[in-house]
Each structure stands twice: as C-alpha cells, then as structure tokens.
Design a protein around this motif. Structure first.
Motif, PDB file in Angstrom:
ATOM      1  N   ASN A  64       0.843  -1.183   0.000  1.00 54.04           N
ATOM      2  CA  ASN A  64       0.000   0.000   0.000  1.00 54.04           C
ATOM      3  C   ASN A  64       0.880   1.235   0.000  1.00 54.04           C
ATOM      4  O   ASN A  64       1.678   1.420   0.921  1.00 54.04           O
ATOM      5  N   LEU A  65       0.733   2.068  -1.019  1.00 57.45           N
ATOM      6  CA  LEU A  65       1.449   3.337  -1.069  1.00 57.45           C
ATOM      7  C   LEU A  65       0.501   4.407  -0.532  1.00 57.45           C
ATOM      8  O   LEU A  65      -0.501   4.728  -1.161  1.00 57.45           O
ATOM      9  N   ASP A  66       0.814   4.919   0.654  1.00 57.73           N
ATOM     10  CA  ASP A  66      -0.034   5.915   1.319  1.00 57.73           C
ATOM     11  C   ASP A  66       0.346   7.293   0.801  1.00 57.73           C
ATOM     12  O   ASP A  66       1.430   7.803   1.096  1.00 57.73           O
ATOM     13  N   LEU A  75      13.356  14.549  -1.225  1.00 56.95           N
ATOM     14  CA  LEU A  75      14.264  15.524  -0.613  1.00 56.95           C
ATOM     15  C   LEU A  75      14.093  15.570   0.899  1.00 56.95           C
ATOM     16  O   LEU A  75      14.434  16.562   1.546  1.00 56.95           O
ATOM     17  N   GLY A  76      13.541  14.506   1.478  1.00 57.66           N
ATOM     18  CA  GLY A  76      13.278  14.470   2.908  1.00 57.66           C
ATOM     19  C   GLY A  76      11.806  14.697   3.194  1.00 57.66           C
ATOM     20  O   GLY A  76      11.018  14.973   2.296  1.00 57.66           O
ATOM     21  N   GLY A  77      11.429  14.591   4.442  1.00 56.64           N
ATOM     22  CA  GLY A  77      10.028  14.739   4.824  1.00 56.64           C
ATOM     23  C   GLY A  77       9.191  13.612   4.260  1.00 56.64           C
ATOM     24  O   GLY A  77       9.703  12.582   3.838  1.00 56.64           O
ATOM     25  N   THR A  78       7.882  13.816   4.261  1.00 56.15           N
ATOM     26  CA  THR A  78       6.969  12.830   3.708  1.00 56.15           C
ATOM     27  C   THR A  78       6.088  13.460   2.643  1.00 56.15           C
ATOM     28  O   THR A  78       5.857  14.664   2.650  1.00 56.15           O
ATOM     29  N   VAL A  79       5.599  12.634   1.743  1.00 47.18           N
ATOM     30  CA  VAL A  79       4.688  13.085   0.694  1.00 47.18           C
ATOM     31  C   VAL A  79       3.289  13.163   1.279  1.00 47.18           C
ATOM     32  O   VAL A  79       2.783  12.191   1.831  1.00 47.18           O
ATOM     33  N   THR A  80       2.672  14.336   1.155  1.00 51.57           N
ATOM     34  CA  THR A  80       1.290  14.508   1.580  1.00 51.57           C
ATOM     35  C   THR A  80       0.553  15.196   0.441  1.00 51.57           C
ATOM     36  O   THR A  80       0.520  16.418   0.341  1.00 51.57           O
ATOM     37  N   ALA A  81      -0.019  14.399  -0.428  1.00 51.98           N
ATOM     38  CA  ALA A  81      -0.681  14.923  -1.619  1.00 51.98           C
ATOM     39  C   ALA A  81      -2.154  15.176  -1.351  1.00 51.98           C
ATOM     40  O   ALA A  81      -2.827  14.364  -0.723  1.00 51.98           O
ATOM     41  N   GLY A 103      -7.428  -0.567  -6.426  1.00 53.04           N
ATOM     42  CA  GLY A 103      -8.368  -1.515  -5.852  1.00 53.04           C
ATOM     43  C   GLY A 103      -8.066  -1.933  -4.430  1.00 53.04           C
ATOM     44  O   GLY A 103      -8.358  -3.061  -4.043  1.00 53.04           O
ATOM     45  N   ALA A 104      -7.483  -1.038  -3.625  1.00 51.02           N
ATOM     46  CA  ALA A 104      -7.219  -1.375  -2.220  1.00 51.02           C
ATOM     47  C   ALA A 104      -8.522  -1.729  -1.516  1.00 51.02           C
ATOM     48  O   ALA A 104      -9.579  -1.175  -1.815  1.00 51.02           O
ATOM     49  N   ALA A 105      -8.445  -2.659  -0.576  1.00 50.01           N
ATOM     50  CA  ALA A 105      -9.637  -3.117   0.145  1.00 50.01           C
ATOM     51  C   ALA A 105     -10.239  -2.026   1.015  1.00 50.01           C
ATOM     52  O   ALA A 105     -11.455  -1.994   1.239  1.00 50.01           O
ATOM     53  N   SER A 106      -9.414  -1.123   1.532  1.00 49.50           N
ATOM     54  CA  SER A 106      -9.938  -0.008   2.321  1.00 49.50           C
ATOM     55  C   SER A 106      -9.110   1.235   2.042  1.00 49.50           C
ATOM     56  O   SER A 106      -7.941   1.163   1.668  1.00 49.50           O
ATOM     57  N   ASN A 107      -9.737   2.391   2.193  1.00 53.26           N
ATOM     58  CA  ASN A 107      -9.092   3.698   1.991  1.00 53.26           C
ATOM     59  C   ASN A 107      -8.458   3.828   0.607  1.00 53.26           C
ATOM     60  O   ASN A 107      -7.408   4.437   0.451  1.00 53.26           O
ATOM     61  N   ALA A 108      -9.106   3.270  -0.393  1.00 52.29           N
ATOM     62  CA  ALA A 108      -8.527   3.188  -1.741  1.00 52.29           C
ATOM     63  C   ALA A 108      -8.448   4.536  -2.440  1.00 52.29           C
ATOM     64  O   ALA A 108      -9.400   5.312  -2.446  1.00 52.29           O
ATOM     65  N   PHE A 109      -7.290   4.797  -3.026  1.00 48.32           N
ATOM     66  CA  PHE A 109      -7.123   5.856  -4.020  1.00 48.32           C
ATOM     67  C   PHE A 109      -7.120   5.132  -5.358  1.00 48.32           C
ATOM     68  O   PHE A 109      -6.231   4.328  -5.633  1.00 48.32           O
ATOM     69  N   ASN A 110      -8.137   5.386  -6.171  1.00 49.49           N
ATOM     70  CA  ASN A 110      -8.236   4.721  -7.464  1.00 49.49           C
ATOM     71  C   ASN A 110      -8.034   5.672  -8.635  1.00 49.49           C
ATOM     72  O   ASN A 110      -8.199   5.283  -9.784  1.00 49.49           O
ATOM     73  N   GLY A 111      -7.689   6.919  -8.325  1.00 47.00           N
ATOM     74  CA  GLY A 111      -7.302   7.877  -9.353  1.00 47.00           C
ATOM     75  C   GLY A 111      -8.206   7.895 -10.558  1.00 47.00           C
ATOM     76  O   GLY A 111      -9.388   8.209 -10.459  1.00 47.00           O
ATOM     77  N   PRO A 112      -7.673   7.506 -11.709  1.00 49.73           N
ATOM     78  CA  PRO A 112      -8.428   7.609 -12.954  1.00 49.73           C
ATOM     79  C   PRO A 112      -9.495   6.536 -13.157  1.00 49.73           C
ATOM     80  O   PRO A 112     -10.288   6.630 -14.080  1.00 49.73           O
ATOM     81  N   PRO A 140      -7.115  11.975   2.897  1.00 49.97           N
ATOM     82  CA  PRO A 140      -6.410  11.293   3.993  1.00 49.97           C
ATOM     83  C   PRO A 140      -7.355  10.411   4.805  1.00 49.97           C
ATOM     84  O   PRO A 140      -8.474  10.796   5.109  1.00 49.97           O
ATOM     85  N   ALA A 141      -6.888   9.206   5.095  1.00 50.07           N
ATOM     86  CA  ALA A 141      -7.571   8.219   5.941  1.00 50.07           C
ATOM     87  C   ALA A 141      -8.788   7.557   5.299  1.00 50.07           C
ATOM     88  O   ALA A 141      -9.287   6.581   5.825  1.00 50.07           O
ATOM     89  N   THR A 142      -9.274   8.066   4.157  1.00 51.23           N
ATOM     90  CA  THR A 142     -10.407   7.395   3.500  1.00 51.23           C
ATOM     91  C   THR A 142     -10.191   7.147   2.015  1.00 51.23           C
ATOM     92  O   THR A 142     -10.897   6.323   1.435  1.00 51.23           O
ATOM     93  N   GLY A 143      -9.262   7.820   1.378  1.00 48.94           N
ATOM     94  CA  GLY A 143      -9.023   7.645  -0.050  1.00 48.94           C
ATOM     95  C   GLY A 143      -7.599   7.997  -0.424  1.00 48.94           C
ATOM     96  O   GLY A 143      -7.380   8.839  -1.296  1.00 48.94           O
TER      97      GLY A 143
END
Length: 170
Positions: A64-66, A75-81, A103-112, A140-143
C-alpha cells in the motif's frame, strides 16, 4: 518557486500494412502529445509533489502506497498529496507475473479508475501513464492508498513508479 517542472511525452508512429494485387497499401497513424507540468499549486497543470521509486513485491504479495503522509519524500520529509496529477508505472521486462494497480480493500485511491475495486494489470515491460491537470483527489484516511500487487505466486515483480501531484487542491 519551489515545485515540480516536468515534461511527459507520448509519441505514436504506426502503420497498418495491407496486401493487394498491385502493391501493399499503407495507412499511417501518428499522434504526439506533450504534457507540461509547471511548479506550483495555484492552477491546473502545476505540481509541487514528485515521488519516484523502483520497487519489488514478493510473490503473491501487495503493498500500500499511502499518498497522504507515509511515503518518504525525495528531498526528505513525507509526501502529503491533496491531488495526484499524473501516474507513470513501468513493469520490469523480466517479470513473470503482472503488476496490478489500484483496488485497495480499504481507503482506496483509485485515481483515474471508477468503481468500488477497479484494477489495472501491467504485464512484463508494460507501461501505464495517466494524467489529469485538474487532479484526482487524495482524501487522507479514507481515499489515500494506492495498492500495488503481484498477480501471482512463484516470483517477485519489479516496477518503477513516478507520481506527480499537489499539496493543495488547485
């Protein structure tokens, strides 16, 4: 201004070659498209998030890529898109199994993609490219989970991924 500057190019040069009594007719097809991304967050076509990596997934496994606060930034830190504007994935030519996206089972980001559990499979050496200057919302936390999976057992899969986006909605 800090941010991402990029050029994504697509070039198609194809020919349909037929056969006839007096020669071989040819129907050429060409298409070129360049998508330019400028630094910033204030307008469509701009980005300040860039994340890239080459990764390997064990046989029959997933990851899972959050997209909202867990990926280590380049460049450091975290990605928060807040939005993802382009996704590039290249499956390694040496893969035996497919690399499966979305198609993640929960909190899915399905983009296009649409639907409840959509998936897109990339066979060995396949390329996936999707862009959206308006951006696909990351919630965040849901998609915010971009699922990447190995389609089968026996062997690992390797893939390279590049994500472009914005930290605020344009």
């Amino acid at each position: 201004m800090a941010g991402v500057v990029a050029t994504l190019s697509l070039q198609v040069a194809a020919k349909l070659i037929g056969s006839a009594d007096l020669g071989n007719p040819i129907a050429p097809v060409t298409l070129e498209k360049v998508v330019r991304i400028a630094a910033g967050t204030d307008a469509l076509g701009k980005a300040d998030v860039l994340w890239a990596d080459t990764r390997t997934i064990a046989a029959s496994s997933t990851e899972n890529l959050d997209l909202a606060g867990a990926l280590a930034g380049l460049l450091g830190g975290t990605v928060t898109a807040a939005e993802i504007t382009a996704i590039v994935v290249v499956a390694d030519a040496g893969n035996t199994n497919d690399v499966v996206l979305f198609g993640a089972a929960s909190n899915a980001f399905n983009g296009p993609l649409s639907g409840t559990t959509p998936k897109h499979a990339l066979g060995p050496d396949d390329v996936y490219l999707a862009t959206n200057k308006k951006g696909w919302t990351v919630t965040p936390a849901t998609g915010d989970i971009l699922l990447v999976a190995n389609s089968g057992s026996g062997t690992a899969v390797t893939y390279s991924i590049i994500l472009f986006g914005r930290t605020v909605a344009a």
